[in-house]
Design a protein around this motif. Sequence first.
Motif, PDB file in Angstrom:
ATOM      1  N   ILE A   1       0.852  -1.190   0.000  1.00  0.00           N
ATOM      2  CA  ILE A   1       0.000   0.000   0.000  1.00  0.00           C
ATOM      3  C   ILE A   1       0.885   1.236   0.000  1.00  0.00           C
ATOM      4  CG2 ILE A   1      -1.818   1.247   1.222  1.00  0.00           C
ATOM      5  CD1 ILE A   1      -2.549  -1.395   2.579  1.00  0.00           C
ATOM      6  N   ILE A   2       0.701   2.105  -0.988  1.00  0.00           N
ATOM      7  CA  ILE A   2       1.433   3.379  -1.053  1.00  0.00           C
ATOM      8  C   ILE A   2       0.488   4.467  -0.564  1.00  0.00           C
ATOM      9  CG2 ILE A   2       2.629   5.008  -2.554  1.00  0.00           C
ATOM     10  CD1 ILE A   2       3.321   2.672  -4.382  1.00  0.00           C
ATOM     11  N   THR A   3       0.798   5.064   0.595  1.00  0.00           N
ATOM     12  CA  THR A   3      -0.153   5.962   1.256  1.00  0.00           C
ATOM     13  C   THR A   3       0.062   7.433   0.941  1.00  0.00           C
ATOM     14  OG1 THR A   3       1.227   6.170   3.242  1.00  0.00           O
ATOM     15  CG2 THR A   3      -0.342   4.329   3.170  1.00  0.00           C
ATOM     16  N   PHE A   4       1.164   7.793   0.273  1.00  0.00           N
ATOM     17  CA  PHE A   4       1.368   9.204  -0.074  1.00  0.00           C
ATOM     18  C   PHE A   4       0.828   9.463  -1.475  1.00  0.00           C
ATOM     19  CE2 PHE A   4       5.327   6.759  -0.359  1.00  0.00           C
ATOM     20  CZ  PHE A   4       5.545   6.755  -1.727  1.00  0.00           C
ATOM     21  N   THR A   5       0.606  10.729  -1.806  1.00  0.00           N
ATOM     22  CA  THR A   5      -0.106  11.073  -3.043  1.00  0.00           C
ATOM     23  C   THR A   5       0.772  11.719  -4.104  1.00  0.00           C
ATOM     24  OG1 THR A   5      -0.746  13.197  -2.085  1.00  0.00           O
ATOM     25  CG2 THR A   5      -2.287  11.367  -1.811  1.00  0.00           C
ATOM     26  N   ASP A   6       2.080  11.812  -3.862  1.00  0.00           N
ATOM     27  CA  ASP A   6       2.968  12.413  -4.851  1.00  0.00           C
ATOM     28  C   ASP A   6       3.150  11.459  -6.029  1.00  0.00           C
ATOM     29  OD1 ASP A   6       5.992  12.745  -5.897  1.00  0.00           O
ATOM     30  OD2 ASP A   6       5.232  14.686  -5.225  1.00  0.00           O
TER      31      ASP A   6
ATOM     32  N   LEU B   1      -1.606  -1.259  -4.090  1.00  0.00           N
ATOM     33  CA  LEU B   1      -2.725  -0.342  -3.896  1.00  0.00           C
ATOM     34  C   LEU B   1      -2.162   1.059  -3.680  1.00  0.00           C
ATOM     35  CD1 LEU B   1      -5.799   0.052  -3.437  1.00  0.00           C
ATOM     36  CD2 LEU B   1      -5.398  -0.428  -1.026  1.00  0.00           C
ATOM     37  N   VAL B   2      -2.630   2.026  -4.482  1.00  0.00           N
ATOM     38  CA  VAL B   2      -2.065   3.376  -4.462  1.00  0.00           C
ATOM     39  C   VAL B   2      -3.144   4.392  -4.102  1.00  0.00           C
ATOM     40  CG1 VAL B   2      -1.037   5.180  -5.887  1.00  0.00           C
ATOM     41  CG2 VAL B   2      -0.243   2.838  -6.110  1.00  0.00           C
ATOM     42  N   ARG B   3      -2.769   5.345  -3.267  1.00  0.00           N
ATOM     43  CA  ARG B   3      -3.646   6.460  -2.922  1.00  0.00           C
ATOM     44  C   ARG B   3      -3.262   7.669  -3.774  1.00  0.00           C
ATOM     45  NH1 ARG B   3      -2.161  10.173   2.085  1.00  0.00           N
ATOM     46  NH2 ARG B   3      -3.757  11.792   1.897  1.00  0.00           N
ATOM     47  N   MET B   4      -4.245   8.300  -4.414  1.00  0.00           N
ATOM     48  CA  MET B   4      -4.020   9.505  -5.209  1.00  0.00           C
ATOM     49  C   MET B   4      -5.063  10.563  -4.831  1.00  0.00           C
ATOM     50  SD  MET B   4      -1.544   9.659  -7.577  1.00  0.00           S
ATOM     51  CE  MET B   4      -0.308   8.984  -6.478  1.00  0.00           C
TER      52      MET B   4
ATOM     53  N   VAL C   1      -6.895   4.439  -5.571  1.00  0.00           N
ATOM     54  CA  VAL C   1      -7.988   5.018  -4.783  1.00  0.00           C
ATOM     55  C   VAL C   1      -7.873   6.537  -4.840  1.00  0.00           C
ATOM     56  CG1 VAL C   1      -9.072   5.168  -2.527  1.00  0.00           C
ATOM     57  CG2 VAL C   1      -8.010   3.016  -3.249  1.00  0.00           C
ATOM     58  N   PRO C   2      -8.702   7.207  -5.668  1.00  0.00           N
ATOM     59  CA  PRO C   2      -8.653   8.674  -5.742  1.00  0.00           C
ATOM     60  C   PRO C   2      -9.447   9.297  -4.596  1.00  0.00           C
ATOM     61  CG  PRO C   2     -10.111   7.790  -7.426  1.00  0.00           C
ATOM     62  CD  PRO C   2      -9.619   6.628  -6.648  1.00  0.00           C
ATOM     63  N   GLU C   3      -8.802  10.119  -3.788  1.00  0.00           N
ATOM     64  CA  GLU C   3      -9.430  10.677  -2.593  1.00  0.00           C
ATOM     65  C   GLU C   3     -10.658  11.519  -2.922  1.00  0.00           C
ATOM     66  OE1 GLU C   3      -6.478  12.868  -0.522  1.00  0.00           O
ATOM     67  OE2 GLU C   3      -5.814  11.143   0.647  1.00  0.00           O
ATOM     68  N   THR C   4     -10.544  12.364  -3.943  1.00  0.00           N
ATOM     69  CA  THR C   4     -11.636  13.278  -4.276  1.00  0.00           C
ATOM     70  C   THR C   4     -12.908  12.509  -4.631  1.00  0.00           C
ATOM     71  OG1 THR C   4      -9.988  14.808  -5.161  1.00  0.00           O
ATOM     72  CG2 THR C   4     -12.289  15.231  -5.727  1.00  0.00           C
ATOM     73  N   LEU C   5     -12.763  11.462  -5.445  1.00  0.00           N
ATOM     74  CA  LEU C   5     -13.935  10.702  -5.871  1.00  0.00           C
ATOM     75  C   LEU C   5     -14.488   9.851  -4.738  1.00  0.00           C
ATOM     76  CD1 LEU C   5     -12.888   9.641  -9.476  1.00  0.00           C
ATOM     77  CD2 LEU C   5     -13.899  11.763  -8.642  1.00  0.00           C
TER      78      LEU C   5
END
Length: 657
Positions: free
Chosen positions: A474-479, A500-503, A521-525
């Motif tokens: 799991i990659i938890t940063f958004t850069d 699994l990537v957070r964007m 996983v796009p945070e805004t959506l």
Amino acid sequence: MQNVLIQVFGLLVAAVLFVWFFKRIGLPPILAYLATGVLAGSHGIGWMAQSHEMHFVAELGIVFLLFSLGLEFSLPRLMAMRNIVFGLGSLQVVVTSIVFMLILLLLEHSLLNSFTIASLMALSSTAVVVKLLKESGDLNQRRGQLAIGVLLFQDIAVVPLLIVYPLLAQSGSEEIAGALAFALTKGALVCILLFGIGKWILPKVFSEIALVRTDELFMLTTLLVALFAAGLTYLFGLSMALGAFLAGMMLGESHYRHQLEADIRPFRDILMGLFFVTVGMQLDVLYVLNSWYWIIAVLIGLLLFKIAVLAISAQVMGERKQDAVSAGIMLWQMGEFGFVLIALASQHLLISSEQASFLIAVGVLSMALTPYLIEKTPLILKKLGLLSHAGQYWQQPATSSPLYQNHVVICGFSRVGQTVARFLKPEAIEYVAVESNPILLQEAKAAGEPVIFGHVNQKDILKSAGVERARLVIITFTDFEQTQIVVDAIKQIAPDVKILVRMRDDTEMETLKELGVTEVVPETLEASLMLVSHVLYMSGVPMTRIIRRVSKERRNRYKFLNGFFTGDKLDGEEASSDRLEYLHVIALPEHAYAVNQKISELKLEQRRVSVRALRRQDREIDAPSSQTILLAGDILVLQGKPRRVERVERFLLDGME
């Protein structure tokens, strides 16, 4: 200066070609470096001249190798190995030296000559063995621990030999005892000094450096510490490698062990390659061809005898026969310190020039054969009846299973990473986190969380976290740029692991999918979905229907959430982004180009713009069919990237491309 650059360039070209060729035919890189040295040295083409400076720089490779080895050993672990280091190690050196001395005396060599040759042949190659153990992962196996323990004692034994050789060449040999006592006293003092520095000063130094959060500063400090420890022991007349090992061992108990090893590795590998090149440069090929029968005879005798001594000694101390023979195969060769002792003995006329050439040839060839023999160890043990099948050799003992297995790797342990961990723990799902913030790391460690310090874009750190054995990363940063680097590093180590990537949004979703990311996983959506869920629930919609609609949206990869109306202002990063798809409304006047044409005839899909909805009088049509005929007064909702939508609007109104 120009000649030096040409020589270095030629050496690099030869090294690259040899390493590539040897790897293609299944041989270890060590042999490639030795072959490069043979080719480049005075006994080959002769384009590289040996110099004291080159040997000194090459020796730094051993310094960094021993520093990284020290990181694997804490002081308690070394104390637990004291029986191997001082028991098995001393037994191997003493027995081997005495027997070789007796053989040489029977061959009518003088006492001093016999002692000199026997003592340097009793040593093994730390550089070769440790490098191979690290590459094979056998460092924590019992056979690897036996080999390391013996090598540590041999490195210590080099110190008195460096003192004894010059004294033996003098008439006043009664000074030997005093000189040795003085050397041991200096050695004890410098060890105590390094232990004190490593215990109380270095952890504070690295904690302060880590707070700065600068990779270059952390790396420079690592190099400085390794070289400082090596230089300190060198000033006291001890081995540089011994000081580096002690410094690494002191830092092996800190939180920064994995990052330290990752930083030192590139310098270690390059300089170790240079070291093996300098070893190969000492081999006289013509001399080997002229004396090949004697050299082969000595190599066979050295192989059989040193394996027998170590195997018998280890079994006497209660080790398994399989591990004892394996350790013997690892340590049968002559060592790199043997070349130093050969030069010292030649300088003081303890051995003749012919004997020096012979010993160098035996040393280089024995080091060259070692990687092949270690690779064939399972087959050798099988032929000796110590294994029922070769695969048993590679199996881990039941008591030494990997630290992490079928676990989740969390890259970044800030708020999101901690939330993920909080949900994994009740489900008994094992996890390990990688974090580069030293304060956060200390707090998490104090709370008992499995967190290691390091930067996740480095493959060594990912290997320390067991990525190749993980069920999920799991990659938890958004850069996005940083995420690309991390994903690439993960795929090189574990190409099949799920990621699994957070964007922040969905702008890079397709790019990340192409890189091999399993889920984005796009945070805004996701925030939009959660808000919609609450709105529907508070409006009286049944929860089962809400869950079904939200799940459908996720399965469709947020298809109907991608577009939105921008208005006249954009928020945050959206203002500078040309990657997001927007919704744009246009009305078709009576004489518009698109009037009375089917949507399919306009071929909007080729322009990567779609018609999301159509309003005709008081009726709304969601996702109109491609066969729908557009009429004057229709209001279209277009979805696409800004520039494409602008071009399509002109096309629909006046037919201009």
